[in-house]
Write a protein that holds these residues in place. Sequence first.
Motif, PDB file in Angstrom:
ATOM      1  N   UNK A  90      44.207 -29.423 -15.253  1.00  0.00           N
ATOM      2  CA  UNK A  90      42.944 -28.950 -15.828  1.00  0.00           C
ATOM      3  C   UNK A  90      42.874 -29.377 -17.279  1.00  0.00           C
ATOM      4  N   UNK A  91      41.648 -29.530 -17.749  1.00  0.00           N
ATOM      5  CA  UNK A  91      41.427 -29.940 -19.127  1.00  0.00           C
ATOM      6  C   UNK A  91      40.261 -29.139 -19.697  1.00  0.00           C
ATOM      7  N   UNK A  92      40.445 -28.623 -20.911  1.00  0.00           N
ATOM      8  CA  UNK A  92      39.379 -27.890 -21.606  1.00  0.00           C
ATOM      9  C   UNK A  92      38.648 -28.880 -22.495  1.00  0.00           C
ATOM     10  N   UNK A  93      37.750 -29.606 -21.908  1.00  0.00           N
ATOM     11  CA  UNK A  93      37.094 -30.715 -22.579  1.00  0.00           C
ATOM     12  C   UNK A  93      37.539 -31.976 -21.880  1.00  0.00           C
ATOM     13  N   UNK A  94      36.874 -33.066 -22.147  1.00  0.00           N
ATOM     14  CA  UNK A  94      37.235 -34.293 -21.448  1.00  0.00           C
ATOM     15  C   UNK A  94      37.175 -35.467 -22.412  1.00  0.00           C
ATOM     16  N   UNK A  95      38.177 -35.673 -23.256  1.00  0.00           N
ATOM     17  CA  UNK A  95      39.506 -35.046 -23.242  1.00  0.00           C
ATOM     18  C   UNK A  95      39.529 -33.701 -23.966  1.00  0.00           C
TER      19      UNK A  95
ATOM     20  N   UNK B 207      42.312 -36.296 -20.540  1.00  0.00           N
ATOM     21  CA  UNK B 207      41.194 -36.085 -19.624  1.00  0.00           C
ATOM     22  C   UNK B 207      41.663 -35.286 -18.407  1.00  0.00           C
ATOM     23  N   UNK B 208      40.701 -34.820 -17.636  1.00  0.00           N
ATOM     24  CA  UNK B 208      41.026 -34.072 -16.430  1.00  0.00           C
ATOM     25  C   UNK B 208      41.800 -34.950 -15.431  1.00  0.00           C
ATOM     26  N   UNK B 209      41.387 -36.212 -15.275  1.00  0.00           N
ATOM     27  CA  UNK B 209      42.107 -37.097 -14.347  1.00  0.00           C
ATOM     28  C   UNK B 209      43.552 -37.308 -14.791  1.00  0.00           C
ATOM     29  N   UNK B 210      43.756 -37.492 -16.084  1.00  0.00           N
ATOM     30  CA  UNK B 210      45.120 -37.650 -16.583  1.00  0.00           C
ATOM     31  C   UNK B 210      45.946 -36.397 -16.299  1.00  0.00           C
ATOM     32  N   UNK B 211      45.350 -35.231 -16.493  1.00  0.00           N
ATOM     33  CA  UNK B 211      46.049 -33.970 -16.220  1.00  0.00           C
ATOM     34  C   UNK B 211      46.422 -33.861 -14.741  1.00  0.00           C
ATOM     35  N   UNK B 212      45.544 -34.343 -13.873  1.00  0.00           N
ATOM     36  CA  UNK B 212      45.840 -34.315 -12.426  1.00  0.00           C
ATOM     37  C   UNK B 212      47.039 -35.208 -12.102  1.00  0.00           C
ATOM     38  N   UNK B 213      47.063 -36.419 -12.664  1.00  0.00           N
ATOM     39  CA  UNK B 213      48.194 -37.320 -12.424  1.00  0.00           C
ATOM     40  C   UNK B 213      49.480 -36.744 -13.014  1.00  0.00           C
ATOM     41  N   UNK B 214      49.397 -36.179 -14.203  1.00  0.00           N
ATOM     42  CA  UNK B 214      50.575 -35.552 -14.824  1.00  0.00           C
ATOM     43  C   UNK B 214      51.094 -34.404 -13.958  1.00  0.00           C
ATOM     44  N   UNK B 215      50.190 -33.585 -13.447  1.00  0.00           N
ATOM     45  CA  UNK B 215      50.587 -32.458 -12.590  1.00  0.00           C
ATOM     46  C   UNK B 215      51.294 -32.963 -11.335  1.00  0.00           C
ATOM     47  N   UNK B 216      50.779 -34.043 -10.762  1.00  0.00           N
ATOM     48  CA  UNK B 216      51.402 -34.600  -9.562  1.00  0.00           C
ATOM     49  C   UNK B 216      52.824 -35.073  -9.858  1.00  0.00           C
ATOM     50  N   UNK B 217      53.002 -35.788 -10.949  1.00  0.00           N
ATOM     51  CA  UNK B 217      54.335 -36.289 -11.314  1.00  0.00           C
ATOM     52  C   UNK B 217      55.297 -35.134 -11.572  1.00  0.00           C
TER      53      UNK B 217
ATOM     54  N   UNK C 221      45.189 -23.477 -15.717  1.00  0.00           N
ATOM     55  CA  UNK C 221      44.315 -22.862 -16.720  1.00  0.00           C
ATOM     56  C   UNK C 221      45.104 -21.947 -17.660  1.00  0.00           C
ATOM     57  N   UNK C 222      46.131 -21.283 -17.132  1.00  0.00           N
ATOM     58  CA  UNK C 222      47.000 -20.451 -17.976  1.00  0.00           C
ATOM     59  C   UNK C 222      47.708 -21.306 -19.024  1.00  0.00           C
ATOM     60  N   UNK C 223      48.096 -22.513 -18.644  1.00  0.00           N
ATOM     61  CA  UNK C 223      48.775 -23.413 -19.585  1.00  0.00           C
ATOM     62  C   UNK C 223      47.848 -23.782 -20.746  1.00  0.00           C
ATOM     63  N   UNK C 224      46.571 -23.981 -20.452  1.00  0.00           N
ATOM     64  CA  UNK C 224      45.595 -24.271 -21.510  1.00  0.00           C
ATOM     65  C   UNK C 224      45.418 -23.052 -22.400  1.00  0.00           C
ATOM     66  N   UNK C 225      45.303 -21.888 -21.784  1.00  0.00           N
ATOM     67  CA  UNK C 225      45.111 -20.640 -22.527  1.00  0.00           C
ATOM     68  C   UNK C 225      46.274 -20.397 -23.483  1.00  0.00           C
TER      69      UNK C 225
END
Length: 132
Positions: free
Chosen positions: A9-14, A40-50, A122-126
């Motif tokens: 997740x991303x709070x803003x893009x980026x 960006x949100x897409x980057x966060x998705x790839x990072x989460x997958x890795x 979302x908790x990580x962003x918070x």
Amino acid sequence: MIELYIDGASAGNPGLSGAGIFVKNGHNSLQYSIPLDEMTNHEAEYEAFIIGLEKCLPYKDQIISCKTDSQAVYAAVEKRFIKNRKYAHYLPKMTQLLDQFDLFFIKWIPGKENAVADKLAREAIYKQKKKS
């Protein structure tokens, strides 16, 4: 079988970003809420997958069933190809990790079925916003 749920997740893009990783192993589960850099949100998705793959390495000899609500991550894994050059640098690391698993499956799911990983991201962003 190990079930891996991932979300970025991303709070803003980026913007400030986070990864949510939920690993189910029978009746046991592990949850990770990981702050990420501004992306960006897409980057966060790839990072989460890795990160999710790295968290599952201790189970690499078991069946891993990954669930994501990111069509981009799903397509990248299924095709072993990332169409958008902006994110192509993620593919070598993804492939290197995927090749370590005996049996790995990925499935796209709607966001409502990925609520735990979404909440963790979302908790990580918070957490980051709270520090600022």
